[in-house]
Scaffold this motif. Structure first.
Motif, PDB file in Angstrom:
ATOM      1  N   THR A   1      -6.696   3.516   6.733  1.00 54.98           N
ATOM      2  CA  THR A   1      -7.206   4.803   6.249  1.00 54.98           C
ATOM      3  C   THR A   1      -6.081   5.568   5.539  1.00 54.98           C
ATOM      4  O   THR A   1      -4.956   5.585   6.032  1.00 54.98           O
ATOM      5  CB  THR A   1      -7.743   5.643   7.435  1.00 54.98           C
ATOM      6  OG1 THR A   1      -8.476   4.773   8.290  1.00 54.98           O
ATOM      7  CG2 THR A   1      -8.634   6.776   6.964  1.00 54.98           C
TER       8      THR A   1
ATOM      9  N   CYS B   1       0.825  -1.215   0.000  1.00 55.66           N
ATOM     10  CA  CYS B   1       0.000   0.000   0.000  1.00 55.66           C
ATOM     11  C   CYS B   1       0.855   1.259   0.000  1.00 55.66           C
ATOM     12  O   CYS B   1       1.992   1.243   0.460  1.00 55.66           O
ATOM     13  CB  CYS B   1      -0.913  -0.001   1.224  1.00 55.66           C
ATOM     14  SG  CYS B   1      -2.140  -1.304   1.111  1.00 55.66           S
TER      15      CYS B   1
ATOM     16  N   PHE C   1      -3.623   3.337  -0.223  1.00 48.92           N
ATOM     17  CA  PHE C   1      -4.229   2.861  -1.468  1.00 48.92           C
ATOM     18  C   PHE C   1      -3.290   1.911  -2.202  1.00 48.92           C
ATOM     19  O   PHE C   1      -2.103   1.850  -1.920  1.00 48.92           O
ATOM     20  CB  PHE C   1      -4.537   4.047  -2.397  1.00 48.92           C
ATOM     21  CG  PHE C   1      -5.416   5.089  -1.791  1.00 48.92           C
ATOM     22  CD1 PHE C   1      -6.789   5.005  -1.917  1.00 48.92           C
ATOM     23  CD2 PHE C   1      -4.868   6.156  -1.081  1.00 48.92           C
ATOM     24  CE1 PHE C   1      -7.612   5.972  -1.337  1.00 48.92           C
ATOM     25  CE2 PHE C   1      -5.679   7.118  -0.505  1.00 48.92           C
ATOM     26  CZ  PHE C   1      -7.057   7.035  -0.639  1.00 48.92           C
TER      27      PHE C   1
ATOM     28  N   PRO D   1      -8.864   1.544  -2.142  1.00 49.94           N
ATOM     29  CA  PRO D   1      -8.459   1.752  -0.747  1.00 49.94           C
ATOM     30  C   PRO D   1      -7.904   0.447  -0.166  1.00 49.94           C
ATOM     31  O   PRO D   1      -8.385  -0.634  -0.504  1.00 49.94           O
ATOM     32  CB  PRO D   1      -9.769   2.151  -0.049  1.00 49.94           C
ATOM     33  CG  PRO D   1     -10.858   1.661  -0.940  1.00 49.94           C
ATOM     34  CD  PRO D   1     -10.321   1.574  -2.339  1.00 49.94           C
TER      35      PRO D   1
ATOM     36  N   GLN E   1      -1.663   8.582  -0.840  1.00 51.01           N
ATOM     37  CA  GLN E   1      -2.341   9.070  -2.053  1.00 51.01           C
ATOM     38  C   GLN E   1      -1.374   9.648  -3.094  1.00 51.01           C
ATOM     39  O   GLN E   1      -1.458   9.308  -4.267  1.00 51.01           O
ATOM     40  CB  GLN E   1      -3.385  10.126  -1.670  1.00 51.01           C
ATOM     41  CG  GLN E   1      -3.972  10.840  -2.885  1.00 51.01           C
ATOM     42  CD  GLN E   1      -5.483  10.864  -2.883  1.00 51.01           C
ATOM     43  OE1 GLN E   1      -6.120  10.719  -1.845  1.00 51.01           O
ATOM     44  NE2 GLN E   1      -6.062  11.050  -4.049  1.00 51.01           N
TER      45      GLN E   1
END
Lengths: 165, 160
Positions: free
Chosen positions: A143, A26, A146, A138, A29
């Motif tokens: 949280t 991950c 991405f 996501p 952003q």
């Protein structure tokens, strides 16, 4: 021992190539957007790079065919005997965000002698290809994290003239 | 004088040692599996360009321009007024080394039962992700860098 070290280093290099490309790799952003822009490939891209805020689909306004004629001095899509126009396929969640989709200008093909009129002996046929695009997803349970999911995406790239039966 | 000779001999020995044991370690080719894993993220499963589908069989011998369009065929490449076929392009400094590309069978286009040279059969290109071999050697292996190659996918008929 040395071989094991080399193999480990290679694994690290491969993992870096797959950076941001799975839920186990991950990214934030900004990082995921950078990776998406780097990975995006395929023609035809929108002539001006940039992003789009609103999704566009081939709605009625985008589907209206232009007048059926060829322009022998124009760009590639206008010089074809089965000429096509472009509409911009926009999706803010996809990389590339802006893609150009072709739409045949004519039902038949233009006459070789009179590029302003149609020759009923041929039919314009759209050519589809499945490009690789990436969608920002996501990361489950994290949280603000991405990853990019590669997916095939059908794009009409051009039109060809087929001889009518 | 004797010391000078000794030092020079030591420097020379050192140079010979370096030349033999470090500069000449040959650079290896990465395995196909390693290259495939680098290229894989650039290709979604199910993505396929016309020339890169499994059904395409490249010609071993290049075809000539047919007398007329094959209207009974179900394939776009035979029914088109600018018919095309596929061939293999090979480059040892690229992965994959073999890539299938389209080539136009005619110079002009097939209309009214003959080749009309007032119009041209033109290849249509799309970018295909590949890995290009560099001269760089890292950890005993050649470095392959991701690149985009313009590959002909089909032919269309256009005014020159």
């Amino acid at each position: 021992m040395k071989l094991a070290a080399i193999l480990m280093l290679q694994a690290v290099a491969v993992a870096m190539a797959q950076h941001c490309l799975s839920p186990s790799h991950c990214c934030g952003q900004a990082e995921v957007d950078g990776a998406g822009a780097q990975l995006s490939y395929g023609q035809p891209r929108a002539p001006q790079p940039g992003s789009c805020n609103v999704s566009t689909t081939p709605g009625p306004g985008l589907r209206l065919p232009g007048p059926c004629h060829a322009n022998p001095n124009g760009p590639l899509n206008a010089r074809a005997i089965a000429p096509w126009d472009f509409w911009e396929d926009c999706d803010p969640a996809r990389f590339p965000q802006r893609l150009l989709q072709a739409r045949c200008r004519c039902r038949h093909c233009v006459s070789l002698r009179k590029p302003q009129s149609q020759d009923l002996g041929g039919n314009s046929m759209p050519v589809n290809v499945n490009l690789t695009v990436y969608y920002r997803q996501p990361c489950p349970g994290r949280t603000g994290a991405f990853y990019l999911e590669p997916r095939p995406y059908q794009v009409v790239v051009a039109c060809v003239c087929l001889l009518a039966r | 004088m004797q010391l000078q000779v000794k030092v020079t001999a030591q420097v020379l020995l050192c140079l010979v040692f370096r030349h033999t044991f470090s500069a000449h370690i040959p650079c290896q080719e990465p395995s196909d599996a390693e290259l495939e894993s680098i290229l894989n993220p650039y290709l979604a499963s199910g993505a396929s360009l016309l020339a890169q589908t499994d059904e395409v069989l490249p010609d071993e011998e290049l075809k000539a321009c047919p007398v007329n369009v094959n209207q009974t065929s179900s394939r776009l490449q035979d029914k088109s007024t600018s018919p095309w076929s596929y061939r293999v392009s090979e480059d040892p400094n690229r992965y994959p080394q073999k890539i299938v590309e389209a080539y136009c069978l005619c110079k002009g286009c097939l209309v009214n039962g003959q080749e009309d040279k007032a119009v041209n059969s033109e290849p249509f290109y799309l970018e295909v992700p590949v890995l290009q071999k560099s001269n760089q050697c890292k950890r005993g292996q050649y470095v392959y860098q991701p690149n985009h190659l313009q590959v002909a996918q089909f032919c269309f008929c256009s005014f020159p």
